[in-house]
Design an enzyme around this catalytic site. Structure first.
Site, short mmCIF file in Angstrom:
data_model
loop_
_atom_site.label_atom_id
_atom_site.label_comp_id
_atom_site.label_asym_id
_atom_site.label_seq_id
_atom_site.Cartn_x
_atom_site.Cartn_y
_atom_site.Cartn_z
N GLU A 123 0.83 -1.20 0.00
CA GLU A 123 0.00 0.00 0.00
C GLU A 123 0.87 1.25 0.00
O GLU A 123 1.95 1.30 0.60
CB GLU A 123 -0.93 0.01 1.21
CG GLU A 123 -2.00 -1.07 1.12
CD GLU A 123 -3.02 -1.01 2.25
OE1 GLU A 123 -4.18 -1.38 2.00
OE2 GLU A 123 -2.65 -0.61 3.38
N CYS A 136 3.62 8.71 0.81
CA CYS A 136 4.18 7.78 1.79
C CYS A 136 4.44 6.44 1.10
O CYS A 136 3.49 5.78 0.66
CB CYS A 136 3.22 7.62 2.97
SG CYS A 136 3.84 6.54 4.28
N CYS A 143 6.56 -6.65 7.42
CA CYS A 143 7.57 -6.05 8.29
C CYS A 143 8.02 -7.08 9.32
O CYS A 143 7.26 -7.96 9.71
CB CYS A 143 6.97 -4.82 8.99
SG CYS A 143 8.18 -3.83 9.89
N CYS A 147 6.22 -3.93 15.95
CA CYS A 147 5.90 -2.87 16.90
C CYS A 147 4.45 -3.05 17.35
O CYS A 147 3.55 -3.21 16.52
CB CYS A 147 6.10 -1.50 16.26
SG CYS A 147 7.82 -1.20 15.77
N CYS A 150 1.44 -0.99 15.87
CA CYS A 150 1.42 -0.78 14.42
C CYS A 150 0.71 -1.93 13.71
O CYS A 150 1.05 -3.10 13.90
CB CYS A 150 2.86 -0.65 13.91
SG CYS A 150 2.98 -0.39 12.13
N GLY A 207 7.11 -1.62 6.16
CA GLY A 207 8.47 -2.11 6.23
C GLY A 207 9.44 -1.16 6.91
O GLY A 207 9.13 0.00 7.18
N GLU A 208 10.63 -1.68 7.19
CA GLU A 208 11.73 -0.91 7.76
C GLU A 208 12.73 -0.61 6.65
O GLU A 208 13.43 -1.50 6.17
CB GLU A 208 12.41 -1.70 8.89
CG GLU A 208 13.76 -1.20 9.34
CD GLU A 208 13.78 0.26 9.75
OE1 GLU A 208 14.50 1.04 9.08
OE2 GLU A 208 13.08 0.62 10.72
N SER A 239 12.32 7.23 7.37
CA SER A 239 11.96 6.94 8.76
C SER A 239 12.44 5.55 9.15
O SER A 239 12.19 4.58 8.44
CB SER A 239 10.45 7.05 8.95
OG SER A 239 10.09 6.70 10.27
N CYS A 381 -1.04 6.79 9.77
CA CYS A 381 0.22 6.24 10.27
C CYS A 381 -0.02 4.99 11.09
O CYS A 381 -0.83 4.97 12.02
CB CYS A 381 0.92 7.31 11.12
SG CYS A 381 2.51 6.79 11.77
#
Length: 410
Positions: A123, A136, A143, A147, A150, A207-208, A239, A381
């Site tokens: 997305e 974004c 991921c 977290c 999230c 994702g990171e 980020s 977010c």
């Protein structure tokens, strides 16, 4: 009410879906100039022409934004046919496009299989604001960080996105928003008459990014290339949840703005909220921030802090946040928690958030409270999750009930 577009309509299928054979061809999006030259040489383009052809392709792909070789008018018909037979510049399939009641757009993109793999879905979100528009972008399918607040973290990692797939999100969004010039007028203006709709990009989607460093680096360097997409590095923000070894490399090798998903000021709490903290605790993370290349009042680090009721929103938390960040040119984004079905948290009361912001602001740090955007389409977010993990209808109804009950502002 949010809107959802049916992208499977026969009238639009050809324009929005890549060709069936595209997955068998080598993608050109995301290749460096050197790699583009090697690709052209591999199909017989004479060495003396390679540099010129690379410049032509770069212009068509990243300035004009074309997704069809036949539109590259200053390239011979025979070469265009050869390019089309061997390579692809097709956009990903748009499975769904949703428009929030606040104008936020969310796309569900499907990318073709890689090797023996299967198609994957991610997305991407566009947030229009006065004077700017922010895209974004996702860096992974799923991921690994889990977290606890999230939604994306509840989807297991499938794979990293390629540099081309990262860029495809920007290219497709620009195409859908009319953010490319008309390819049929190659001698005309190279920006839309009304100016760019996408002025900023943030690597804050699924994702990171720093667990996919090389592909993210490659994509962002192409996005900021002055002869192509030409986004200023000051308008690109990456980020991270705190992959300490790659933070310095981000500043040195990519040079974009940095954002840190902080969310807690004590290691014990951050271990729970952002489990990567167990590997890279707060002291190591903040030391890496202090050493970030180019750090200054003009190039501040953004610290993201999601406001969780009775978890991390006390006056003591605000005081410790200011103490921790002492000496770091910084801005603190306070993010009202965005609810999702199954989450165990609630958003802090608005009065609590404002008091927290006032304290941080009085200590000398900008502390804007991020306006929730796209909550009604799960585009805010921490709410992104791909189609393969699509919410059941009962879960959507549960979310709506949560919003009505006042757990978060729509």
């Amino acid at each position: 009410m949010s809107l959802s577009f049916d992208i499977t309509d026969p009238a639009t299928r050809t324009r929005l879906r890549p060709a069936a054979a595209a997955a068998e061809k080598r993608p050109l999006i995301g290749l460096s100039r050197e790699e583009l030259g090697e690709a052209l040489a591999s199909i017989g383009v004479p060495e003396r022409q390679v540099r010129m052809r690379v410049q032509q392709l770069w212009h068509w792909l990243y300035v004009r934004g074309v997704a069809d070789f036949s539109l590259m008018f200053n390239i011979s018909k025979d070469l265009r046919a050869e390019l089309d037979a061997n390579f692809t510049i097709a956009r990903p399939e748009i499975v769904e496009e949703q428009v929030s009641n606040d104008g936020t757009r969310k796309w569900l993109f499907r990318f073709p299989p890689r090797g023996a793999g299967r198609p994957v879905e991610i997305e991407t979100v566009y947030i229009p604001e006065e004077g700017r528009g922010t895209l974004c972008i996702s860096s992974q399918v799923g991921c690994t960080l889990t977290c606890s607040f999230c939604h994306t973290g509840t989807q297991k990692l499938v794979r990293n996105l390629t540099a081309g797939e990262i860029l495809d999100q920007l290219l497709t969004a620009r195409e859908r928003l009319g953010d490319f010039p008309d390819a049929a007028t190659p001698d005309g203006a190279i920006v839309p008459a009304e100016g760019r709709k996408i002025t900023n990009i943030v690597m804050m989607g699924m994702g990171e990014p720093l667990y996919n460093f090389e592909n993210v680096k490659k994509a962002l360097l192409i996005a900021s290339d002055g002869e192509g997409l030409s986004l200023s590095k000051r308008r690109i923000t990456l980020s991270t949840s705190g992959v300490v070894p790659e933070i310095y490399r981000t500043g040195e090798e990519i040079g974009v703005m940095l954002a840190i998903s902080l969310h807690a000021v004590r290691d014990d709490l951050r271990d729970m909220l952002v489990p990567i903290n167990k590997k890279y605790p707060l002291k190591e993370l903040l030391d890496a921030c202090r050493a970030y290349p180019g750090l200054s009042n003009a190039k501040r680090i953004t610290f993201e802090y999601v406001m969780l009721k009775d978890v991390n929103d006390s006056p003591e938390d605000a005081k410790e946040l200011v103490r921790l960040l002492k000496g770091i040119p910084a801005k603190i984004n306070l993010i009202p928690f965005n609810p999702w079905p199954g989450s165990n948290y609630q958003c802090s009361d608005w009065e609590t958030i404002e008091k927290f912001a006032d304290y941080v602001n009085q200590a000398g740090y900008a502390s804007p409270i991020r306006t929730p955007r796209g909550r009604d389409i799960l585009a805010a977010c921490g709410q992104l999750k791909s189609e393969s993990e699509r919410l059941k209808k009962s879960e959507r109804l549960a979310l709506e009930a949560m919003m009505i009950a006042g757990h978060g502002e729509a």
